[in-house]
Write a protein that holds these residues in place. Structure first.
Motif, PDB file in Angstrom:
ATOM      1  N   ALA A 257      -1.668  -2.680  10.144  1.00 33.65           N
ATOM      2  CA  ALA A 257      -2.602  -3.610  10.770  1.00 33.65           C
ATOM      3  C   ALA A 257      -3.968  -3.536  10.092  1.00 33.65           C
ATOM      4  O   ALA A 257      -4.290  -2.559   9.400  1.00 33.65           O
ATOM      5  CB  ALA A 257      -2.756  -3.283  12.254  1.00 33.65           C
ATOM      6  N   ALA A 258      -4.775  -4.548  10.293  1.00 30.44           N
ATOM      7  CA  ALA A 258      -6.161  -4.506   9.829  1.00 30.44           C
ATOM      8  C   ALA A 258      -6.850  -3.294  10.441  1.00 30.44           C
ATOM      9  O   ALA A 258      -6.712  -3.020  11.637  1.00 30.44           O
ATOM     10  CB  ALA A 258      -6.881  -5.787  10.237  1.00 30.44           C
ATOM     11  N   LEU A 279      -4.446  -6.769   0.523  1.00 29.25           N
ATOM     12  CA  LEU A 279      -5.055  -5.688   1.299  1.00 29.25           C
ATOM     13  C   LEU A 279      -6.577  -5.592   1.142  1.00 29.25           C
ATOM     14  O   LEU A 279      -7.232  -4.924   1.941  1.00 29.25           O
ATOM     15  CB  LEU A 279      -4.444  -4.334   0.883  1.00 29.25           C
ATOM     16  N   TRP A 280      -7.147  -6.254   0.150  1.00 26.74           N
ATOM     17  CA  TRP A 280      -8.546  -5.996  -0.212  1.00 26.74           C
ATOM     18  C   TRP A 280      -9.524  -6.267   0.925  1.00 26.74           C
ATOM     19  O   TRP A 280     -10.579  -5.625   1.011  1.00 26.74           O
ATOM     20  CB  TRP A 280      -8.938  -6.846  -1.432  1.00 26.74           C
ATOM     21  N   ASP A 281      -9.173  -7.168   1.844  1.00 25.24           N
ATOM     22  CA  ASP A 281     -10.115  -7.540   2.904  1.00 25.24           C
ATOM     23  C   ASP A 281      -9.683  -7.049   4.279  1.00 25.24           C
ATOM     24  O   ASP A 281     -10.203  -7.490   5.303  1.00 25.24           O
ATOM     25  CB  ASP A 281     -10.280  -9.062   2.948  1.00 25.24           C
ATOM     26  N   ARG A 282      -8.744  -6.084   4.332  1.00 25.69           N
ATOM     27  CA  ARG A 282      -8.158  -5.712   5.621  1.00 25.69           C
ATOM     28  C   ARG A 282      -8.596  -4.340   6.136  1.00 25.69           C
ATOM     29  O   ARG A 282      -8.054  -3.834   7.113  1.00 25.69           O
ATOM     30  CB  ARG A 282      -6.634  -5.787   5.536  1.00 25.69           C
ATOM     31  N   ASN A 283      -9.596  -3.726   5.492  1.00 18.88           N
ATOM     32  CA  ASN A 283     -10.136  -2.444   5.981  1.00 18.88           C
ATOM     33  C   ASN A 283      -9.052  -1.365   6.073  1.00 18.88           C
ATOM     34  O   ASN A 283      -9.014  -0.570   7.010  1.00 18.88           O
ATOM     35  CB  ASN A 283     -10.803  -2.602   7.351  1.00 18.88           C
ATOM     36  N   ILE A 284      -8.167  -1.358   5.088  1.00 18.22           N
ATOM     37  CA  ILE A 284      -7.056  -0.410   5.076  1.00 18.22           C
ATOM     38  C   ILE A 284      -7.472   0.880   4.373  1.00 18.22           C
ATOM     39  O   ILE A 284      -8.136   0.852   3.336  1.00 18.22           O
ATOM     40  CB  ILE A 284      -5.838  -1.010   4.337  1.00 18.22           C
ATOM     41  N   SER A 285      -7.059   2.019   4.935  1.00 24.81           N
ATOM     42  CA  SER A 285      -7.216   3.311   4.264  1.00 24.81           C
ATOM     43  C   SER A 285      -5.843   3.786   3.801  1.00 24.81           C
ATOM     44  O   SER A 285      -4.854   3.641   4.529  1.00 24.81           O
ATOM     45  CB  SER A 285      -7.816   4.350   5.211  1.00 24.81           C
ATOM     46  N   ILE A 286      -5.787   4.334   2.602  1.00 21.08           N
ATOM     47  CA  ILE A 286      -4.555   4.912   2.074  1.00 21.08           C
ATOM     48  C   ILE A 286      -4.827   6.382   1.795  1.00 21.08           C
ATOM     49  O   ILE A 286      -5.788   6.718   1.099  1.00 21.08           O
ATOM     50  CB  ILE A 286      -4.101   4.207   0.786  1.00 21.08           C
ATOM     51  N   THR A 287      -4.004   7.255   2.366  1.00 20.64           N
ATOM     52  CA  THR A 287      -4.217   8.687   2.184  1.00 20.64           C
ATOM     53  C   THR A 287      -3.040   9.310   1.441  1.00 20.64           C
ATOM     54  O   THR A 287      -1.894   8.887   1.610  1.00 20.64           O
ATOM     55  CB  THR A 287      -4.389   9.412   3.533  1.00 20.64           C
ATOM     56  N   THR A 288      -3.345  10.293   0.623  1.00 24.16           N
ATOM     57  CA  THR A 288      -2.316  11.094  -0.037  1.00 24.16           C
ATOM     58  C   THR A 288      -2.650  12.555   0.219  1.00 24.16           C
ATOM     59  O   THR A 288      -3.806  12.918   0.461  1.00 24.16           O
ATOM     60  CB  THR A 288      -2.277  10.836  -1.552  1.00 24.16           C
ATOM     61  N   ARG A 289      -1.632  13.403   0.178  1.00 22.88           N
ATOM     62  CA  ARG A 289      -1.892  14.818   0.453  1.00 22.88           C
ATOM     63  C   ARG A 289      -0.664  15.641   0.099  1.00 22.88           C
ATOM     64  O   ARG A 289       0.468  15.195   0.274  1.00 22.88           O
ATOM     65  CB  ARG A 289      -2.221  15.005   1.943  1.00 22.88           C
TER      66      ARG A 289
END
Length: 345
Positions: A257-258, A279-289
């Motif tokens: 979701a946004a 995705l550029w305008d959807r305030n998405i965070s992508i995490t890696t770990r």
């Protein structure tokens, strides 16, 4: 001793190896009582992890008994029953002081990767004081093995990185052991929806028993459309990628979701397309770990108290002499319905 040795992609063999010796005063030698196979081991067999060189003893999970300690080890002594962490931590470097043990300057994920691992009768564990844990006396050994890697991985990389919150919506893509570990630990935060997506009907049945509010099979319906229907067209607040192939990461991109988070947990051996055009305008965070195992003490207490029962993830048992059968069973999970296999040297 007997040990499972990697000789290159798709090549492993059970061989005789010398019992490991102390190499540093902070080392301990542990007699392995129980170990298991990780999805990461399958990625190693595929050639996805180039740091693993031929001749390496595989495995980074297990419980056992300390048989020897270096002069600088103060927290453990011979005879102690211990949990072996998949991450080795010196506890002193900059990364360790930041709680990022997976990037320890003298450790990290080295067992079964850069040094010999736990799929053997004995293992040398560096930085023993900060990389072993005293095993609670009232916890089944088989269940305890789940705390070496998959429980902290699912929790830290999926649930914590995914910012799961009370009342939120969560989709877990992949109902293998890591996805199910994320499912179990996501419930600490009482999300309103925990949707599990997997083509394997048996694994979806397990997910439903373990607390998934809804299960979705891409083999039976369009997963993106199903998520939209279940979330009122919004998508999920947290999408946890627990497989490690391009298609499942791209699915997460389509269902978040946004303002949401894509929490990557899977080990990726191939490039994945990042669809910034959508995705550029959807305030998405992508995490890696990579798991740090900072949560292991908490998880140990939760399991010891009976509030978390990771033993439900165990489906098969093998002696070390039959570890090649164990790999075949684990690698063909769609036919064998394997989740976690326990191997007893």
């Amino acid at each position: 001793m007997k040990a499972l040795v990697f000789h290159g992609p798709q090549q492993i063999a059970l061989e005789d190896r010398p019992i490991p010796q102390l190499l540093a005063p902070t080392d301990a030698i542990v007699r392995v009582r129980k170990t298991t196979i990780c999805g990461t081991d399958l990625h190693i067999l595929k050639g996805d992890v180039p740091t693993v060189e031929p001749g390496r003893i595989l495995g980074h999970e297990g419980v056992g008994e300390v048989v020897q300690t270096g002069d600088a080890v103060t927290a453990f002594k011979p005879g102690d029953h211990v949990l072996i962490s998949c991450i080795s931590s010196c506890g002193k470097c900059d990364a360790c002081r930041r709680g990022m043990y997976s990037h320890c300057a003298a450790g990290g994920w080295i067992l079964g990767n850069r040094i010999d691992g736990t799929q053997a009768e004995y293992v040398r564990t560096p930085h023993a004081d900060t990389s072993l844990y005293h095993a609670p006396v009232n916890v089944d050994e088989d269940a305890l093995v789940m705390l070496s890697d998959i429980l902290p991985t699912g929790f830290e990389c999926g649930v914590l990185n995914g910012k799961v919150q009370p009342g939120s919506s969560v989709a877990i893509v992949g109902a293998g052991p890591i996805g199910l570990a994320a499912l179990l630990t996501a419930q600490f935060f009482t999300p309103a929806q925990v949707i599990v997506i997997d083509p394997d009907v048996t694994r979806l049945e397990v997910a439903a028993r373990l607390g998934a509010t809804t299960v979705v099979s891409p083999a039976k319906e369009d997963a993106v459309e199903a998520i939209r229907r279940l979330t009122g067209g919004q998508g999920v607040d947290t999408a946890i990628e627990a497989v490690g192939v391009p298609a499942t990461f791209e699915l997460c991109e389509s269902i978040v979701a946004a303002g949401g988070v894509i929490a990557n947990v899977g080990v990726h051996g191939r490039k994945v397309d990042l669809h910034l055009e959508s995705l550029w305008d959807r305030n998405i965070s992508i995490t890696t770990r990579l798991v740090d195992t900072a949560a292991t003490p908490m998880l140990l207490k939760t399991v010891a108290s009976g509030r978390l029962a990771p033993g439900v993830l165990i489906t098969h048992h093998f002696p070390l002499a039959h570890i090649l059968d164990a790999y075949r069973t684990f690698g063909d999970a769609s036919s064998t319905h394997a989740l976690k296999v326990i191997i007893s040297p």
